[in-house]
Design an enzyme around this catalytic site. Sequence first.
Site, PDB file in Angstrom:
ATOM      1  N   CYS A 103      -2.753  11.376   3.971  1.00  0.00           N
ATOM      2  CA  CYS A 103      -3.052  10.470   2.845  1.00  0.00           C
ATOM      3  C   CYS A 103      -2.917  11.197   1.526  1.00  0.00           C
ATOM      4  O   CYS A 103      -2.695  10.582   0.490  1.00  0.00           O
ATOM      5  CB  CYS A 103      -4.485   9.942   2.920  1.00  0.00           C
ATOM      6  N   GLU A 115       0.821  -1.221   0.000  1.00  0.00           N
ATOM      7  CA  GLU A 115       0.000   0.000   0.000  1.00  0.00           C
ATOM      8  C   GLU A 115       0.850   1.264   0.000  1.00  0.00           C
ATOM      9  O   GLU A 115       0.357   2.357   0.282  1.00  0.00           O
ATOM     10  CB  GLU A 115      -0.934  -0.016   1.217  1.00  0.00           C
ATOM     11  N   HIS A 122      -4.470   1.499   7.400  1.00  0.00           N
ATOM     12  CA  HIS A 122      -3.068   1.807   7.073  1.00  0.00           C
ATOM     13  C   HIS A 122      -2.397   2.305   8.347  1.00  0.00           C
ATOM     14  O   HIS A 122      -3.066   2.931   9.192  1.00  0.00           O
ATOM     15  CB  HIS A 122      -2.963   2.931   6.028  1.00  0.00           C
TER      16      HIS A 122
HETATM   17  O1  SUG Z   1      -7.796   2.968   0.323  1.00  0.00           O
HETATM   18  N1  SUG Z   1     -10.564   5.127   0.505  1.00  0.00           N
HETATM   19  C1  SUG Z   1      -9.137   4.928   0.551  1.00  0.00           C
HETATM   20  C2  SUG Z   1      -8.528   5.855   1.576  1.00  0.00           C
HETATM   21  C3  SUG Z   1      -7.026   5.818   1.540  1.00  0.00           C
HETATM   22  C4  SUG Z   1      -6.417   6.632   2.612  1.00  0.00           C
HETATM   23  N2  SUG Z   1      -5.005   6.621   2.499  1.00  0.00           N
HETATM   24  C5  SUG Z   1      -4.140   6.492   3.507  1.00  0.00           C
HETATM   25  N3  SUG Z   1      -4.522   6.156   4.717  1.00  0.00           N
HETATM   26  N4  SUG Z   1      -2.895   6.673   3.253  1.00  0.00           N
HETATM   27  C6  SUG Z   1      -8.794   3.476   0.858  1.00  0.00           C
HETATM   28  O2  SUG Z   1      -9.529   2.857   1.645  1.00  0.00           O
HETATM   29  C7  SUG Z   1     -12.807   4.827  -0.434  1.00  0.00           C
HETATM   30  C8  SUG Z   1     -13.465   4.863  -1.795  1.00  0.00           C
HETATM   31  C9  SUG Z   1     -14.954   4.710  -1.715  1.00  0.00           C
HETATM   32  O3  SUG Z   1     -15.458   4.006  -0.837  1.00  0.00           O
HETATM   33  O4  SUG Z   1     -15.669   5.320  -2.576  1.00  0.00           O
HETATM   34  C10 SUG Z   1     -11.289   4.641  -0.525  1.00  0.00           C
HETATM   35  O5  SUG Z   1     -10.795   4.060  -1.447  1.00  0.00           O
END
Ligand code: SUG
Length: 436
Positions: A356, A163, A237
């Site tokens: 993020c 990730e 994460h």
């Molecule tokens: O991978 N949300 C992302 C958020 C990522 C956050 N990044 C870090 N923590 N670095 C994920 O879960 C949600 C999309 C949706 O449900 O429409 C989403 O992909």
Amino acid sequence: MGPTHNYAGLSEGNLASGLHAKRVSRPRAAALQGLAKMEAVAALGLPQGFLPPHERPAVWALREAGFAGDDEAVVAAVARDNPLLLARCCSASAMWTANAATVAPGADTLDARMHLVVANLRSMPHRRIEANQTLRTLRAVFHDADRCSVHAALPCDGAFGDEGAANHTRLIAADGTGVHLFVFGARADGSGAHPTRHPARQTLEASMRVANDLQLPPQRCVFAQQSPAVIDAGVFHNDVIAVGSGSVLLFHAEAFLDRAGTLQALRNGVGAAFCPIEVHGDELTVAEAVSTYLFNSQLIALPDGPMLLVCPSEVREHARASAVVDRIVGDTANPIAGVMYLDVRESMRNGGGPACLRLRVPLDAAAQASVHPGFLLTPERASWLRAWIERHYPDELRAEDLADPSLLRRSRDALEALTDWIGAGPLYPFQGASPA
Ligand code: SUG
């Protein structure tokens, strides 16, 4: 943030994504919030670059899934037959650039070049389709092969769930060398501790392979397992529960499976300057950390020494979380001397805070000069981007809008205008960009 930013509830284990599923999103506001954040951080003296949104709907991925006809017919057919697949191929999830890649600067690597390993994001189908575009884009940004190597993502089959920088922190020892903390959720074969409710997205095997591809000397790397209990509590994460920079690691006491061993390994690497800042459960529970995203703040070293925490405004609105910030800022035993609260609410509702929305790329002056200038933010370019967002981005999006052929056309017009302006050539499959 792309023009198709929406709430589709796609990420199991990401509580905000589930909570806001099917709500009306505001793509224009999302992108303006992201731009305002970049400008605020640039004003602190930290140069900012930007990665363009990905092509969405990802018609190429729909074709790979067997849909045929012209592009609009493909979108219409998938909307009728498989709305979940359409939602996956419309997600603007590439906005969370902390998941784009893992980065090691030339100062730390065996061949003295900077290395980036694109993340495969294999555990979520809507994110797995980001890797090829991210590779193309990062190779356009960091195009000087003498200084920089951008590696393709690890294979999705097998042991590697990766990730990117969301599970990686570079700390710095007194002599300037980096100490790389890689945090994993589980071992690929399922042995050892692992979460039982939600997926562990990062495997130990992937973290070790990334460290190797980054050309990091093994003695400069620390591999630490995330506590399975916090993954089950919504910490999908590590950057939802810890943030580090320089010699500082701000973390929740329950973040790591082996808290004492992890801290000792970091102290061994960073030396006496290592400055852990621990937040205990009685001060802020893991659930409160997940709902406020206190640890998903950017920790920024200001030019003259002190550090500033860039927090989501949700922290200010939460009495206990803001009290933690005040305690840290008031404590002269650590270098964090101030806080800035920013509104990135559109992203937060999908589980993405300030940290993020950024990928840290440590560059010396020569390496910085080799970055394609079209991707760097200046005040003039920020104005251009603001006008571009206002012109091309929908004000609101609902699930049914994803099937609208005019969204496909508008999004492509936007990306066409953007790539013309950046001047690094075609970037997207719809433009006939060659595979990276
Ligand atoms: O991978 N949300 C992302 C958020 C990522 C956050 N990044 C870090 N923590 N670095 C994920 O879960 C949600 C999309 C949706 O449900 O429409 C989403 O992909």
